[in-house]
Design an enzyme around this catalytic site. Sequence first.
Site, PDB file in Angstrom:
ATOM      1  N   CYS A  18      94.602 102.323 109.126  1.00  0.00           N
ATOM      2  CA  CYS A  18      95.842 101.831 109.718  1.00  0.00           C
ATOM      3  C   CYS A  18      96.942 102.038 108.691  1.00  0.00           C
ATOM      4  O   CYS A  18      96.661 102.235 107.511  1.00  0.00           O
ATOM      5  CB  CYS A  18      95.731 100.354 110.084  1.00  0.00           C
ATOM      6  SG  CYS A  18      97.079  99.831 111.182  1.00  0.00           S
ATOM      7  N   TYR A  60      84.902  86.704 107.674  1.00  0.00           N
ATOM      8  CA  TYR A  60      85.128  86.171 106.320  1.00  0.00           C
ATOM      9  C   TYR A  60      84.055  85.147 105.962  1.00  0.00           C
ATOM     10  O   TYR A  60      83.973  84.721 104.819  1.00  0.00           O
ATOM     11  CB  TYR A  60      86.542  85.577 106.226  1.00  0.00           C
ATOM     12  CG  TYR A  60      87.576  86.614 106.628  1.00  0.00           C
ATOM     13  CD1 TYR A  60      87.957  87.620 105.736  1.00  0.00           C
ATOM     14  CD2 TYR A  60      88.092  86.650 107.924  1.00  0.00           C
ATOM     15  CE1 TYR A  60      88.841  88.607 106.117  1.00  0.00           C
ATOM     16  CE2 TYR A  60      88.987  87.635 108.317  1.00  0.00           C
ATOM     17  CZ  TYR A  60      89.351  88.613 107.411  1.00  0.00           C
ATOM     18  OH  TYR A  60      90.219  89.602 107.797  1.00  0.00           O
ATOM     19  N   ARG A  77     104.092  93.491 117.333  1.00  0.00           N
ATOM     20  CA  ARG A  77     103.225  94.612 117.679  1.00  0.00           C
ATOM     21  C   ARG A  77     102.933  94.683 119.183  1.00  0.00           C
ATOM     22  O   ARG A  77     101.943  95.259 119.602  1.00  0.00           O
ATOM     23  CB  ARG A  77     101.913  94.492 116.916  1.00  0.00           C
ATOM     24  CG  ARG A  77     102.061  94.364 115.399  1.00  0.00           C
ATOM     25  CD  ARG A  77     100.832  94.911 114.705  1.00  0.00           C
ATOM     26  NE  ARG A  77     100.581  94.391 113.373  1.00  0.00           N
ATOM     27  CZ  ARG A  77     101.263  94.722 112.284  1.00  0.00           C
ATOM     28  NH1 ARG A  77     102.286  95.551 112.356  1.00  0.00           N
ATOM     29  NH2 ARG A  77     100.935  94.223 111.103  1.00  0.00           N
ATOM     30  N   LYS A  80      88.750  92.309 119.122  1.00  0.00           N
ATOM     31  CA  LYS A  80      89.417  91.528 118.088  1.00  0.00           C
ATOM     32  C   LYS A  80      90.611  90.805 118.680  1.00  0.00           C
ATOM     33  O   LYS A  80      91.401  91.434 119.381  1.00  0.00           O
ATOM     34  CB  LYS A  80      89.883  92.496 116.999  1.00  0.00           C
ATOM     35  CG  LYS A  80      90.594  91.856 115.861  1.00  0.00           C
ATOM     36  CD  LYS A  80      90.907  92.903 114.852  1.00  0.00           C
ATOM     37  CE  LYS A  80      91.811  92.278 113.826  1.00  0.00           C
ATOM     38  NZ  LYS A  80      92.626  93.231 113.181  1.00  0.00           N
ATOM     39  N   SER A 136      91.060  86.305 110.600  1.00  0.00           N
ATOM     40  CA  SER A 136      91.523  85.402 109.548  1.00  0.00           C
ATOM     41  C   SER A 136      91.929  84.031 110.082  1.00  0.00           C
ATOM     42  O   SER A 136      91.630  83.008 109.467  1.00  0.00           O
ATOM     43  CB  SER A 136      92.687  86.045 108.797  1.00  0.00           C
ATOM     44  OG  SER A 136      93.743  86.366 109.689  1.00  0.00           O
ATOM     45  N   CYS A 163      99.793  99.860 108.497  1.00  0.00           N
ATOM     46  CA  CYS A 163     100.709  98.709 108.325  1.00  0.00           C
ATOM     47  C   CYS A 163     100.755  98.169 106.905  1.00  0.00           C
ATOM     48  O   CYS A 163     101.767  97.605 106.497  1.00  0.00           O
ATOM     49  CB  CYS A 163     100.408  97.600 109.327  1.00  0.00           C
ATOM     50  SG  CYS A 163      98.742  96.948 109.246  1.00  0.00           S
ATOM     51  N   LYS A 222      91.997  95.563 120.836  1.00  0.00           N
ATOM     52  CA  LYS A 222      92.627  94.723 119.811  1.00  0.00           C
ATOM     53  C   LYS A 222      93.892  94.112 120.413  1.00  0.00           C
ATOM     54  O   LYS A 222      94.782  94.820 120.871  1.00  0.00           O
ATOM     55  CB  LYS A 222      92.963  95.564 118.585  1.00  0.00           C
ATOM     56  CG  LYS A 222      93.702  94.783 117.517  1.00  0.00           C
ATOM     57  CD  LYS A 222      93.858  95.584 116.249  1.00  0.00           C
ATOM     58  CE  LYS A 222      94.696  94.837 115.233  1.00  0.00           C
ATOM     59  NZ  LYS A 222      94.863  95.601 113.999  1.00  0.00           N
ATOM     60  N   CYS A 281     102.279  99.765 112.338  1.00  0.00           N
ATOM     61  CA  CYS A 281     101.006 100.482 112.200  1.00  0.00           C
ATOM     62  C   CYS A 281     101.135 101.995 112.390  1.00  0.00           C
ATOM     63  O   CYS A 281     100.140 102.683 112.639  1.00  0.00           O
ATOM     64  CB  CYS A 281      99.992  99.904 113.178  1.00  0.00           C
ATOM     65  SG  CYS A 281      99.725  98.136 112.946  1.00  0.00           S
ATOM     66  N   ARG A 323      97.767  88.823 107.407  1.00  0.00           N
ATOM     67  CA  ARG A 323      99.010  89.536 107.103  1.00  0.00           C
ATOM     68  C   ARG A 323      99.553  89.083 105.752  1.00  0.00           C
ATOM     69  O   ARG A 323     100.188  89.861 105.054  1.00  0.00           O
ATOM     70  CB  ARG A 323     100.009  89.364 108.243  1.00  0.00           C
ATOM     71  CG  ARG A 323      99.526  90.148 109.474  1.00  0.00           C
ATOM     72  CD  ARG A 323     100.469  90.064 110.644  1.00  0.00           C
ATOM     73  NE  ARG A 323      99.871  90.698 111.817  1.00  0.00           N
ATOM     74  CZ  ARG A 323     100.392  90.662 113.034  1.00  0.00           C
ATOM     75  NH1 ARG A 323     101.530  90.026 113.243  1.00  0.00           N
ATOM     76  NH2 ARG A 323      99.780  91.267 114.033  1.00  0.00           N
ATOM     77  N   GLU A 336      90.658 100.436 127.940  1.00  0.00           N
ATOM     78  CA  GLU A 336      90.841 100.840 126.543  1.00  0.00           C
ATOM     79  C   GLU A 336      89.514 101.337 125.947  1.00  0.00           C
ATOM     80  O   GLU A 336      89.469 102.351 125.257  1.00  0.00           O
ATOM     81  CB  GLU A 336      91.325  99.648 125.700  1.00  0.00           C
ATOM     82  CG  GLU A 336      92.809  99.378 125.768  1.00  0.00           C
ATOM     83  CD  GLU A 336      93.602 100.342 124.878  1.00  0.00           C
ATOM     84  OE1 GLU A 336      92.997 101.234 124.265  1.00  0.00           O
ATOM     85  OE2 GLU A 336      94.832 100.198 124.823  1.00  0.00           O
TER      86      GLU A 336
HETATM   87  C1  PBG Z   1      95.648  96.185 110.507  1.00  0.00           C
HETATM   88  C2  PBG Z   1      94.762  95.031 110.695  1.00  0.00           C
HETATM   89  C3  PBG Z   1      95.080  93.684 110.976  1.00  0.00           C
HETATM   90  C4  PBG Z   1      93.872  92.979 110.958  1.00  0.00           C
HETATM   91  C5  PBG Z   1      92.875  93.899 110.705  1.00  0.00           C
HETATM   92  N1  PBG Z   1      93.434  95.157 110.562  1.00  0.00           N
HETATM   93  C6  PBG Z   1      96.390  93.028 111.116  1.00  0.00           C
HETATM   94  C7  PBG Z   1      97.220  93.246 112.292  1.00  0.00           C
HETATM   95  O1  PBG Z   1      96.920  93.970 113.226  1.00  0.00           O
HETATM   96  O2  PBG Z   1      98.306  92.680 112.246  1.00  0.00           O
HETATM   97  C8  PBG Z   1      93.717  91.497 111.159  1.00  0.00           C
HETATM   98  C9  PBG Z   1      92.463  90.912 110.622  1.00  0.00           C
HETATM   99  C10 PBG Z   1      92.414  89.440 110.543  1.00  0.00           C
HETATM  100  O3  PBG Z   1      93.326  88.707 110.984  1.00  0.00           O
HETATM  101  O4  PBG Z   1      91.422  88.957 110.000  1.00  0.00           O
HETATM  102  N2  PBG Z   1      96.297  96.671 111.608  1.00  0.00           N
END
Ligand code: PBG
Length: 326
Positions: free
Chosen positions: A117, A317, A221, A252, A278, A119, A199, A127, A209, A237
Amino acid sequence: MHSTDRPRRLRRDGVRSMVSETDLQPTDLVAPVFVDATTDERVPIESMPGHERVPVDEAVARVEEVLATGVEAVMLFGIPESKDEEGSRAWAEDGVVQRATRAITAETDATVITDVCLCEYTEHGHCGVLEADARDDPTLTVDNDATLDLLARTAVSQAEAGADMVAPSSMTDGMVGAIRTALDDAGFDDVAIMSYAAKYESAFYGPFRDAADGAPAFGDRRHYQMDPANGREALREVRLDVEQGADVLMVKPGLPYLDVVSDIRREFDHPVAAYNVSGEYAMLHAAAEKGWLDLDAVARESLLSLKRAGADIIVTYFAESVAAEC
Ligand code: PBG
């Protein structure tokens, strides 16, 4: 009471485990690892207790800690030394993820999955490359097709560094096909693609982030990540990614989207991954800190629920702490 149907008979100790439908193994789990080119020391991530950004020199040591718990796979995220308009440090041969991948694959047996990615690498935090007037026009953000080549380059550079699997997470239409073609052309037909196929544009990514310094500098996004209102669209998708050659299909976030995990499990025969993100990690920690929840128990129950819904693989995590108790 007389009933032939007494499910409790199977809940006695000694029987319970025999009839248990789902279990968790350390080998089901993938541990995210943050490698930071801007630091010489490990930096704790405040909103993700127990996690740190580690310098490239510490990447091997960090992965060895993961391996010691029985978890065999890591997902690498990079914080580059500098950012630019296109995110060019994402595909640099001496980029932070490329250097870490070389060291980890040379010195450990870990399975290395790399995030594809832009970003974390772009100044604006989106991204992909921006459309011309994106900064002034809220209806615009990322130029989809101009981004494909940059993602493909990033994936190839990670494969050259030794990645076993690449995980595109930018929700760019056509990303899996572009990456598959580029990998094959470069001779990496054995490098698998774990696609972030469904996603969502989720508020649960907040702590990540901060950790990866990848928040968008303006806007959000919503033009490229999925609308949380949509479930059927996830199947569409996923179908597109399957057609383009995805090997593993990821959903996700995880817990708020168990219906999507379950639908994909039913409709497709590819391995399904779920990303326990996260925010899901941070909220359990915050509640546990207040003494309101038993952290180990809710972490385990969360991951077990993802497996029950149909995930084969869980990126989390909690990987190390849960694996240590398996
Ligand atoms: C990158 C990415 C993100 C996450 C994983 N890869 C952030 C986003 O899309 O803003 C988030 C992972 C997490 O919150 O644990 N694009």
